[in-house]
Motif scaffolding. Structure first.
Motif, PDB file in Angstrom:
ATOM      1  N   SER A  29     -23.441 -84.382   3.467  1.00  0.00           N
ATOM      2  CA  SER A  29     -23.040 -84.302   4.868  1.00  0.00           C
ATOM      3  C   SER A  29     -23.764 -83.158   5.572  1.00  0.00           C
ATOM      4  O   SER A  29     -24.346 -82.278   4.929  1.00  0.00           O
ATOM      5  CB  SER A  29     -21.530 -84.087   4.961  1.00  0.00           C
ATOM      6  N   GLU A  30     -23.709 -83.161   6.916  1.00  0.00           N
ATOM      7  CA  GLU A  30     -24.339 -82.087   7.695  1.00  0.00           C
ATOM      8  C   GLU A  30     -23.780 -80.722   7.303  1.00  0.00           C
ATOM      9  O   GLU A  30     -24.524 -79.747   7.153  1.00  0.00           O
ATOM     10  CB  GLU A  30     -24.126 -82.317   9.187  1.00  0.00           C
ATOM     11  N   SER A  31     -22.463 -80.659   7.133  1.00  0.00           N
ATOM     12  CA  SER A  31     -21.848 -79.368   6.782  1.00  0.00           C
ATOM     13  C   SER A  31     -22.274 -78.917   5.391  1.00  0.00           C
ATOM     14  O   SER A  31     -22.508 -77.720   5.162  1.00  0.00           O
ATOM     15  CB  SER A  31     -20.323 -79.473   6.870  1.00  0.00           C
ATOM     16  N   GLU A  32     -22.404 -79.853   4.453  1.00  0.00           N
ATOM     17  CA  GLU A  32     -22.843 -79.501   3.096  1.00  0.00           C
ATOM     18  C   GLU A  32     -24.292 -79.015   3.102  1.00  0.00           C
ATOM     19  O   GLU A  32     -24.637 -78.034   2.428  1.00  0.00           O
ATOM     20  CB  GLU A  32     -22.685 -80.702   2.166  1.00  0.00           C
ATOM     21  N   LEU A  33     -25.154 -79.710   3.868  1.00  0.00           N
ATOM     22  CA  LEU A  33     -26.549 -79.287   3.957  1.00  0.00           C
ATOM     23  C   LEU A  33     -26.669 -77.935   4.652  1.00  0.00           C
ATOM     24  O   LEU A  33     -27.468 -77.084   4.253  1.00  0.00           O
ATOM     25  CB  LEU A  33     -27.371 -80.343   4.706  1.00  0.00           C
ATOM     26  N   ALA A  34     -25.860 -77.733   5.706  1.00  0.00           N
ATOM     27  CA  ALA A  34     -25.887 -76.458   6.425  1.00  0.00           C
ATOM     28  C   ALA A  34     -25.491 -75.312   5.494  1.00  0.00           C
ATOM     29  O   ALA A  34     -26.117 -74.240   5.502  1.00  0.00           O
ATOM     30  CB  ALA A  34     -24.959 -76.525   7.637  1.00  0.00           C
ATOM     31  N   ALA A  35     -24.460 -75.536   4.685  1.00  0.00           N
ATOM     32  CA  ALA A  35     -24.023 -74.493   3.744  1.00  0.00           C
ATOM     33  C   ALA A  35     -25.085 -74.241   2.679  1.00  0.00           C
ATOM     34  O   ALA A  35     -25.345 -73.098   2.293  1.00  0.00           O
ATOM     35  CB  ALA A  35     -22.703 -74.908   3.100  1.00  0.00           C
ATOM     36  N   HIS A  36     -25.703 -75.331   2.206  1.00  0.00           N
ATOM     37  CA  HIS A  36     -26.714 -75.200   1.149  1.00  0.00           C
ATOM     38  C   HIS A  36     -27.918 -74.390   1.620  1.00  0.00           C
ATOM     39  O   HIS A  36     -28.443 -73.536   0.882  1.00  0.00           O
ATOM     40  CB  HIS A  36     -27.167 -76.592   0.704  1.00  0.00           C
ATOM     41  N   TYR A  37     -28.352 -74.645   2.855  1.00  0.00           N
ATOM     42  CA  TYR A  37     -29.554 -73.969   3.366  1.00  0.00           C
ATOM     43  C   TYR A  37     -29.231 -72.708   4.173  1.00  0.00           C
ATOM     44  O   TYR A  37     -30.140 -72.005   4.602  1.00  0.00           O
ATOM     45  CB  TYR A  37     -30.376 -74.933   4.224  1.00  0.00           C
ATOM     46  N   GLY A  38     -27.951 -72.447   4.394  1.00  0.00           N
ATOM     47  CA  GLY A  38     -27.560 -71.255   5.121  1.00  0.00           C
ATOM     48  C   GLY A  38     -27.962 -71.282   6.583  1.00  0.00           C
ATOM     49  O   GLY A  38     -28.406 -70.264   7.128  1.00  0.00           O
ATOM     50  N   VAL A  39     -27.803 -72.449   7.215  1.00  0.00           N
ATOM     51  CA  VAL A  39     -28.176 -72.612   8.626  1.00  0.00           C
ATOM     52  C   VAL A  39     -27.046 -73.299   9.371  1.00  0.00           C
ATOM     53  O   VAL A  39     -26.037 -73.714   8.781  1.00  0.00           O
ATOM     54  CB  VAL A  39     -29.471 -73.445   8.773  1.00  0.00           C
ATOM     55  N   SER A  40     -27.223 -73.454  10.677  1.00  0.00           N
ATOM     56  CA  SER A  40     -26.224 -74.157  11.476  1.00  0.00           C
ATOM     57  C   SER A  40     -26.386 -75.665  11.321  1.00  0.00           C
ATOM     58  O   SER A  40     -27.443 -76.157  10.890  1.00  0.00           O
ATOM     59  CB  SER A  40     -26.385 -73.787  12.957  1.00  0.00           C
ATOM     60  N   ARG A  41     -25.336 -76.411  11.708  1.00  0.00           N
ATOM     61  CA  ARG A  41     -25.412 -77.866  11.649  1.00  0.00           C
ATOM     62  C   ARG A  41     -26.459 -78.399  12.618  1.00  0.00           C
ATOM     63  O   ARG A  41     -27.073 -79.437  12.388  1.00  0.00           O
ATOM     64  CB  ARG A  41     -24.041 -78.474  11.933  1.00  0.00           C
ATOM     65  N   GLY A  42     -26.675 -77.667  13.720  1.00  0.00           N
ATOM     66  CA  GLY A  42     -27.697 -78.082  14.678  1.00  0.00           C
ATOM     67  C   GLY A  42     -29.095 -78.061  14.060  1.00  0.00           C
ATOM     68  O   GLY A  42     -29.911 -78.959  14.322  1.00  0.00           O
ATOM     69  N   THR A  43     -29.360 -77.066  13.248  1.00  0.00           N
ATOM     70  CA  THR A  43     -30.651 -76.992  12.562  1.00  0.00           C
ATOM     71  C   THR A  43     -30.804 -78.138  11.577  1.00  0.00           C
ATOM     72  O   THR A  43     -31.878 -78.742  11.459  1.00  0.00           O
ATOM     73  CB  THR A  43     -30.776 -75.636  11.821  1.00  0.00           C
ATOM     74  N   VAL A  44     -29.724 -78.461  10.875  1.00  0.00           N
ATOM     75  CA  VAL A  44     -29.746 -79.594   9.946  1.00  0.00           C
ATOM     76  C   VAL A  44     -30.013 -80.889  10.701  1.00  0.00           C
ATOM     77  O   VAL A  44     -30.793 -81.741  10.262  1.00  0.00           O
ATOM     78  CB  VAL A  44     -28.424 -79.685   9.167  1.00  0.00           C
ATOM     79  N   ARG A  45     -29.380 -81.051  11.872  1.00  0.00           N
ATOM     80  CA  ARG A  45     -29.591 -82.273  12.655  1.00  0.00           C
ATOM     81  C   ARG A  45     -31.058 -82.430  13.042  1.00  0.00           C
ATOM     82  O   ARG A  45     -31.593 -83.537  13.048  1.00  0.00           O
ATOM     83  CB  ARG A  45     -28.717 -82.254  13.914  1.00  0.00           C
TER      84      ARG A  45
END
Length: 246
Positions: A29-45
């Motif tokens: 999920s976006e939140s899981e990827l954001a946590a993994h990479y240490g970034v905001s969900r907007g960056t993941v999007r």
């Protein structure tokens, strides 16, 4: 300096290359990827949007994104739609339905789609193009259970694969291909803009879901001056098998 979302997109591409995310599997999920990479969900999007534009993953509202294909330097062991392949090369894919009609399934349809003879199936003849130039004719027969969804798609849809995923969640997961050459008939010549009897590269394929349920079978004919195939194999991995002509 490379933007963070571009770095994440490249890391995800490499993960798909390594088959950490295989065709048909879901990304975190976006939140899981954001946590993994240490970034905001907007960056993941932003990162995920780049992969979606390349046709590597599919995006549905309210659902996790699904891997639809791998990178451009693929072997025939990997399934990739025409539109995904075109986007990966930086080309624009086009499509136009020439004819579309229901017919009773014949013996070949029934065998390939695992249906009873006589079941109504949807036959579609479609012209596909690269940057507006016709390069491929698709004669596709769709199984009865997916035919209504295909019938509802607009005739000039560039990617039926993506639309079916958006509308139904269907993922084309496996394909069997038989490749040979045929002479162009009158209709093929007219639609592709080549001389009659010109050689065409033919790929006959059956595509199934992850569970092995047949979705479609197709007779695809390419202009050989516009498209070619390459196969990468080794002594331990040989996805291409030789067969006698049928």
């Amino acid at each position: 300096m490379t933007a963070r979302h571009e770095e994440i997109a490249d890391e995800l591409r490499r993960a798909i290359d390594r088959q950490e995310y295989t065709v048909g599997s879901r990304l975190p999920s976006e939140s899981e990827l954001a946590a993994h990479y240490g970034v905001s969900r907007g960056t993941v999007r932003q990162a995920v949007a780049a992969l979606t534009a390349e046709g590597l993953i599919g995006s549905r509202q309210g659902a996790r994104r699904v891997v639809l294909a791998g990178r451009p330097n693929q072997s025939f062991a990997e399934l990739r739609s025409f539109a995904q392949w075109a986007r990966a090369m930086g080309r624009e894919a086009t499509g136009r339905v020439v004819t579309q009609e229901y017919r009773p399934a014949g013996h070949e349809d029934a065998a390939r789609l695992q249906l009873a003879v006589g079941v109504p199936v949807l036959h579609v003849l479609r012209v596909r193009g690269l940057d507006g130039e016709p390069v491929l004719l698709e004669r596709t027969v769709y199984a009865d259970w997916i035919s209504p969804a295909v019938e509802a798609i607009e005739p000039d849809c560039a990617s039926v694969t993506q639309r079916l995923y958006d509308d139904t969640g269907l993922v084309f997961a496996y394909g069997e291909h038989v490749i040979d050459a045929v002479a162009s008939g009158a209709l093929d010549a007219e639609l592709l803009g080549v001389r009659r009897t010109s050689p065409l590269l033919r790929v006959r394929r059956v595509t199934t879901t992850r569970e092995g349920r047949p979705v479609e079978w197709s007779d695809d004919r390419y202009r050989p001056d516009a498209v070619s195939f390459s196969v990468h194999n080794s002594i331990g991995n040989n996805p291409l098998a030789r067969k006698t002509a049928e």
